[in-house]
Design a protein around this motif. Structure first.
Motif, mmCIF file in Angstrom:
data_model
loop_
_atom_site.group_PDB
_atom_site.id
_atom_site.type_symbol
_atom_site.label_atom_id
_atom_site.label_comp_id
_atom_site.label_asym_id
_atom_site.label_seq_id
_atom_site.Cartn_x
_atom_site.Cartn_y
_atom_site.Cartn_z
ATOM 1 N N GLY A 134 -10.984 7.023 70.200
ATOM 2 C CA GLY A 134 -9.726 7.053 70.945
ATOM 3 C C GLY A 134 -8.938 5.781 70.684
ATOM 4 O O GLY A 134 -9.471 4.677 70.768
ATOM 5 N N VAL A 135 -7.681 5.989 70.340
ATOM 6 C CA VAL A 135 -6.814 4.856 70.034
ATOM 7 C C VAL A 135 -6.086 4.470 71.317
ATOM 8 O O VAL A 135 -5.601 5.342 72.040
ATOM 9 N N SER A 136 -6.022 3.146 71.587
ATOM 10 C CA SER A 136 -5.294 2.776 72.807
ATOM 11 C C SER A 136 -3.794 2.949 72.559
ATOM 12 O O SER A 136 -3.303 2.744 71.443
ATOM 13 N N ALA A 137 -3.103 3.327 73.650
ATOM 14 C CA ALA A 137 -1.654 3.562 73.536
ATOM 15 C C ALA A 137 -0.962 2.278 73.119
ATOM 16 O O ALA A 137 -0.026 2.273 72.316
ATOM 17 N N ASP A 138 -1.493 1.134 73.615
ATOM 18 C CA ASP A 138 -0.894 -0.154 73.270
ATOM 19 C C ASP A 138 -0.960 -0.413 71.772
ATOM 20 O O ASP A 138 0.012 -0.839 71.149
ATOM 21 N N ASP A 139 -2.146 -0.117 71.222
ATOM 22 C CA ASP A 139 -2.302 -0.351 69.791
ATOM 23 C C ASP A 139 -1.362 0.529 68.984
ATOM 24 O O ASP A 139 -0.794 0.106 67.982
ATOM 25 N N GLU A 140 -1.226 1.749 69.421
ATOM 26 C CA GLU A 140 -0.345 2.648 68.667
ATOM 27 C C GLU A 140 1.111 2.183 68.746
ATOM 28 O O GLU A 140 1.830 2.200 67.761
ATOM 29 N N ARG A 141 1.494 1.759 69.926
ATOM 30 C CA ARG A 141 2.860 1.271 70.107
ATOM 31 C C ARG A 141 3.076 0.018 69.239
ATOM 32 O O ARG A 141 4.079 -0.145 68.570
ATOM 33 N N LEU A 142 2.073 -0.801 69.270
ATOM 34 C CA LEU A 142 2.153 -2.043 68.511
ATOM 35 C C LEU A 142 2.276 -1.763 67.011
ATOM 36 O O LEU A 142 3.112 -2.332 66.315
ATOM 37 N N LEU A 143 1.442 -0.824 66.563
ATOM 38 C CA LEU A 143 1.476 -0.496 65.137
ATOM 39 C C LEU A 143 2.843 0.067 64.747
ATOM 40 O O LEU A 143 3.408 -0.309 63.711
ATOM 41 N N ALA A 144 3.380 0.902 65.607
ATOM 42 C CA ALA A 144 4.698 1.474 65.301
ATOM 43 C C ALA A 144 5.740 0.352 65.189
ATOM 44 O O ALA A 144 6.571 0.338 64.277
ATOM 45 N N ALA A 145 5.651 -0.596 66.110
ATOM 46 C CA ALA A 145 6.630 -1.695 66.080
ATOM 47 C C ALA A 145 6.445 -2.556 64.836
ATOM 48 O O ALA A 145 7.408 -2.954 64.177
ATOM 49 N N GLU A 205 5.258 -1.629 62.033
ATOM 50 C CA GLU A 205 5.744 -0.902 60.847
ATOM 51 C C GLU A 205 7.269 -0.925 60.818
ATOM 52 O O GLU A 205 7.873 -1.119 59.770
ATOM 53 N N ARG A 206 7.861 -0.762 61.975
ATOM 54 C CA ARG A 206 9.324 -0.730 62.052
ATOM 55 C C ARG A 206 9.892 -2.090 61.579
ATOM 56 O O ARG A 206 10.904 -2.152 60.907
ATOM 57 N N LEU A 207 9.218 -3.140 61.954
ATOM 58 C CA LEU A 207 9.751 -4.476 61.658
ATOM 59 C C LEU A 207 9.286 -5.018 60.305
ATOM 60 O O LEU A 207 9.689 -6.090 59.890
ATOM 61 N N HIS A 208 8.420 -4.261 59.642
ATOM 62 C CA HIS A 208 7.907 -4.767 58.367
ATOM 63 C C HIS A 208 9.031 -4.909 57.345
ATOM 64 O O HIS A 208 9.891 -4.044 57.225
ATOM 65 N N GLU A 209 9.000 -6.003 56.605
ATOM 66 C CA GLU A 209 10.022 -6.211 55.571
ATOM 67 C C GLU A 209 9.336 -6.557 54.260
ATOM 68 O O GLU A 209 8.361 -7.315 54.246
#
Ligand code: PEP
Ligand code: MG
Length: 897
Positions: free
Chosen positions: A666-677, A679-683
């Motif tokens: 089970g993936v924590s919701a925090d980790d998933e949110r963090l990963l999305a952010a 990825e979004r901010l990756h340059e």
């Protein structure tokens, strides 16, 4: 008719101003000849002839004739002929470039000896031993330098003969043994080259001359020039000089001396003398030398004359001179002089001694020392006499001598340092998370990254010793070992790193501290306590010259400092303000999560809450900083780095989430949110991404919070009776529109806070000029900026298109080797490119706003050469790491002379 260039100068024709043409040695031999000193006659073949030869592979047409004429004049003057069978003239053939390159190029002595003239020499000198010894030396030197025969072949033979004869030194060999050795050496030559040793004296001379020309381009000479930043196209002169002999018996000898001690600068002459020997024996350390006092006892008349000449030369050159001399049967001859090299400490001491002796002015004294020398004096150094094992050599990123137990992560560094242990932080590269470890460590060693990498910049800022980009080191942080050239070092083992040379040593080397730093930080009285006379003298000399530089300079010197502690140190080192406080450095460690929260905030209330948490922390930081800098200008820069630096590592997080999914944990919701952010901010190219003012415009409230914290801190200080002089700086501006937009937001806040606090503060708002577009449109940008500060790190990065974190190791080694530049443009300002942009911006900025304050806050602000450029470019101040402040003060003084 074509005019013929003069390619050969008699010693009597030149003077010391002609070093370009005659080389240092030739010009100074000419000068001594002009002074009437006892110089054996001779002539110099110019560097121009050498350049011609090296370019075209053959000598200039007229050289042969010109050499013949000069040789005839020499022969006529002395009444002897080169290689004559009776009483032959012999000559030395020596290199001599414009800049001295000690030991890098070739010399051949005794040219003119052959199977016949050796007998003439023996008869004229009434000394068989001497004649055969001279001949064997010629074949040996000629064989090695002109014919490229490995020197061991001669040395092994010489040793064998010495053993056979039961002699410990070559002086003890009999004439017959030496004659036998000559035959052996001639055999070595025929065997190695398929040709007999040349018997024609003129052929010997011409071959030796060409060998000297060729020695300009040997590998070692090229490497030396690269390191010393000497251009490759100067070429060397060749000096042909009538031989005088130090090996004519007990009343002969050869020596070197200095008019002052070049190691410590102590007054009083200093030198070595070797009885019955030729020049190369002294340098080669073959036999133990005598002191000048011994020489005085041995040959009082020659010693007295030498003493007179030393004084004469010092008076003439008005500086320390070094001298090579020979005594031939009681007659003193000068073979060379020059303004001598000296250590950093000696440079300071000698410069002030000469002022006291009224030989030079204080201004001249300032020209005799450099910022590089001062920097060397500031750092503790390894004891030069200690034995050592070198493991590798890399970039000397931040000077000093550091010893410690190797650790591979920041936490261990902190933990061990807390136990009172000295640690060296070894990382592949560092990032902001390593800061605490870097602070805890005595030194930092990285295997990747150049001189402006994170590790280097931060280490310099803290005065931490750092060696970076040590590519031969394989850092295995997992296994907690490093491997280097076959050696494995585990965590806890000791290493020593020298940040002034880039060397990495196994084990612990003893370190000696610097009294100069005590002086700079705590004043003269503190530094003089309990130190020996030599150190006290040095500290006084530094004090005098630095104060003179302060009186002389036009440029102000500020420091780059991010907290009160660094600011206080900078102040004690003479900083006249803070030119750059990088606020991103205030968000490291525990506070990182607060920024993470800000970035991840999904709605305005969440964002405001995150900002509200940051505000008091920032305000407290600024109050501390402004307290430390009370009464002095303090430039605070709004947040600059790419946001992703404040988020967890993308790959690690992705792996964590993927593993959690795969194992069904089970993936924590925090980790998933963090990963999305994340990825979004990756340059792909974060250095050119969401940085600087772009961040201010894209993250609402961020700059506003910082400006509020700054203004509130200033108001608090003012109300408490302080004198806060804060300046707010906006980074990475490329267009005046960006500045207009951000000022719309921040001007209002500054005004509001002042009104609310009931204080009237003067807070200039300016910008960094660190993009070419900013420099080119500086006229417009100055409409909105009350000051400019040149961010030469980014300006170099963007002007050249070199990624400052990647290129040094990857590209610069090759570029330096190929001569694209002689020094990294991140280290010393590229005047032609980056410098042109700076000049443009200075001019355009002043057109719009004549009184605009102009500063420099990139790393170049503390680089000696760059400081001179900034002086001429007309900026008002430079700002650099606290430890480089004294260096910048000294160089700014020198620039103003
Ligand atoms: C610069 O770019 O020169 C500068 C001072 O800013 P930073 O090094 O923080 O990018
Ligand atoms: Mg920058």
């Amino acid at each position: 008719m074509r005019e013929r260039a003069q390619l050969v100068y008699d010693f009597a024709d030149g003077d010391r101003s002609q070093t370009d043409l005659l080389g240092g040695k030739g010009a100074n031999l000419a000068e001594m000849t002009r002074l009437g000193l006892p110089v054996p006659p001779g002539f110099t073949i110019t560097t121009e002839a050498c350049r011609h030869y090296l370019d075209r592979g053959e000598e200039p047409q007229s050289l042969r004739v010109q050499v013949t004429m000069a040789l005839r004049r020499l022969e006529d003057g002395l009444g002897r002929r080169l290689g004559d069978i009776q009483d032959p003239l012999l000559v030395s053939v020596r290199s001599g470039a414009k800049v001295s390159m000690p030991g890098m190029m070739e010399t051949v002595l005794n040219v003119g000896l052959n199977d016949y003239s050796v007998k003439g020499l023996a008869e004229a000198a009434k000394d068989e031993r001497f004649a055969w010894d001279s001949y064997r030396r010629l074949i040996q030197m000629f064989g090695r330098t002109v014919l490229d025969i490995p020197s061991e072949r001669f040395e092994d033979r010489l040793d064998a003969v010495k053993t056979r004869e039961g002699a410990t030194t070559d002086v003890e060999l009999s004439p017959a043994a030496l004659q036998g050795l000559v035959e052996d050496f001639k055999d070595i030559v025929s065997d190695a080259t398929g040709r007999d040793f040349p018997q024609d004296p003129r052929e010997q001379l011409d071959m030796a001359m060409r060998a000297v020309f060729d020695s300009w381009n040997t590998d070692r000479a090229r490497i030396y020039r690269r390191r010393e930043r000497i251009p490759h196209d100067l070429g060397t002169a060749v000096n042909i000089c009538a031989m005088v002999f130090g090996n004519m018996g007990e009343d002969s000898g050869t020596g070197v001396c200095f008019t002052r001690d070049p190691a410590t600068g102590k007054q009083g002459v200093y030198g070595d003398y070797l009885v019955n020997a030729q020049g190369e024996d002294v340098v080669a350390g073959i036999r133990n030398t005598l002191s000048l006092e011994d020489f005085a006892r041995l040959d009082p008349a020659s010693h007295a004359e030498l003493t007179r000449i030393m004084r004469r030369l010092e008076t003439h050159y008005r500086d320390l001179c070094d001298i090579e001399f020979t005594v031939e049967r009681g007659k003193l001859w000068m073979l060379q002089t020059r303004v001598g090299k000296r250590t950093a400490g000696a440079a300071f001491r000698i410069a002030t001694q000469l002022v006291d002796e009224q030989v030079i002015t204080r201004d001249e004294a300032l020209t005799r020392v450099t910022g590089h020398q001062l920097a060397q004096l500031m750092f503790p150094q390894f004891d030069a006499d200690a034995p050592r094992t070198l493991l590798t050599k890399a970039m000397a990123a931040s000077p000093g001598a550091a010893v410690g137990e190797v650790v591979f992560d920041s936490a261990t560094a902190v933990a061990r340092a807390a136990e009172g242990r000295r640690v060296l932080l070894v990382r592949r590269e560092t990032n902001p998370d390593d800061l605490e470890g870097m602070i805890a460590a005595t030194g930092v060693l990285t295997s990747r990254g150049g001189k402006t990498s994170h590790a280097a910049v931060v280490a310099r800022g803290m005065g931490r010793t750092c060696v970076c980009g040590a590519e031969e080191i394989d850092v295995d942080a997992e296994a907690k070992v490093l491997r280097v050239n076959g050696t494995t070092i585990a965590e806890g083992e000791l290493l020593s790193i020298d940040g002034s040379t880039g060397e990495v040593f196994a084990g612990e080397l003893p370190v000696v501290p610097s009294p100069v730093v005590t002086y700079l930080e705590r004043g003269l009285d503190a530094a003089l306590e309990g130190v020996d006379e030599e150190a006290a003298d040095l500290v006084r000399a530094v004090d005098r010259l630095l104060r003179h530089a302060d009186r002389t300079r036009r440029l102000a010197v500020r420091a780059n400092a991010d907290n009160a502690e660094d600011a206080t140190r900078a102040r004690s080192l003479g900083a006249q303000g803070i030119g750059l406080c990088r606020t991103e450095h205030m968000f490291l460690g525990d506070r990182r999560v607060l920024i993470e929260r800000l970035i991840l905030a999904e709605d305005p209330p969440a964002r405001d809450a995150a900002l509200a948490e940051l505000l008091p922390l920032q305000r407290a930081d600024f109050v501390e900083l402004l307290t430390a800098m009370d009464g002095l200008p303090t430039t605070i820069r709004l947040l600059d780095p790419p946001l992703h630096e404040f988020l967890p590592d993308r790959t690690e997080l992705a792996v964590k989430v993927a593993v959690a999914k795969a194992t069904g944990d089970g993936v924590s919701a925090d980790d998933e949110r963090l990963l999305a952010a994340v990825e979004r901010l990756h340059e792909a190219n974060p250095m050119l991404g969401r940085r600087g003012v772009r961040l201010g415009l894209l993250v609402p409230g961020l700059y506003g919070m910082q400006v509020r914290a700054i203004t509130e801190a200033a108001a608090e200080r003012a109300l408490a009776g302080g004198d806060p002089r804060v300046e707010i700086m906006v980074p990475l501006v490329g267009s005046v529109m960006e500045l207009h937009l951000i000022r719309d937001e921040i001007d209002g806040i500054v005004a509001d806070v002042q009104a609310a606090a009931g204080v009237d503060l003067d807070i200039p708002i300016g910008t960094m000029i660190e993009l070419p577009r900013a420099a080119l449109t500086a006229r417009r940008i100055a409409e909105s900026a009350e000051f400019f500060s040149f961010g030469t790190n980014d300006l170099t990065q963007t002007t050249w298109g070199f990624s400052r974190d990647d290129v040094e190791a990857a590209i610069f080694a090759a570029y330096l080797e190929k001569g694209v530049f002689t020094v990294s443009p991140f280290e010393s300002l590229d005047r032609d490119g980056v410098g042109a942009l700076i000049r443009t911006a200075v001019e355009k900025g002043r057109e719009t706003r004549p009184g605009i304050k102009l500063g420099v806050c990139g790393e170049h602000g503390g680089d000696p050469d760059s400081v001179h450029f900034f002086h001429y470019a007309g900026v008002d101040y430079v700002s650099c790491s606290p430890f480089r402040v004294p260096v910048a003060r000294l160089e700014a003084g020198r620039a103003a002379l």
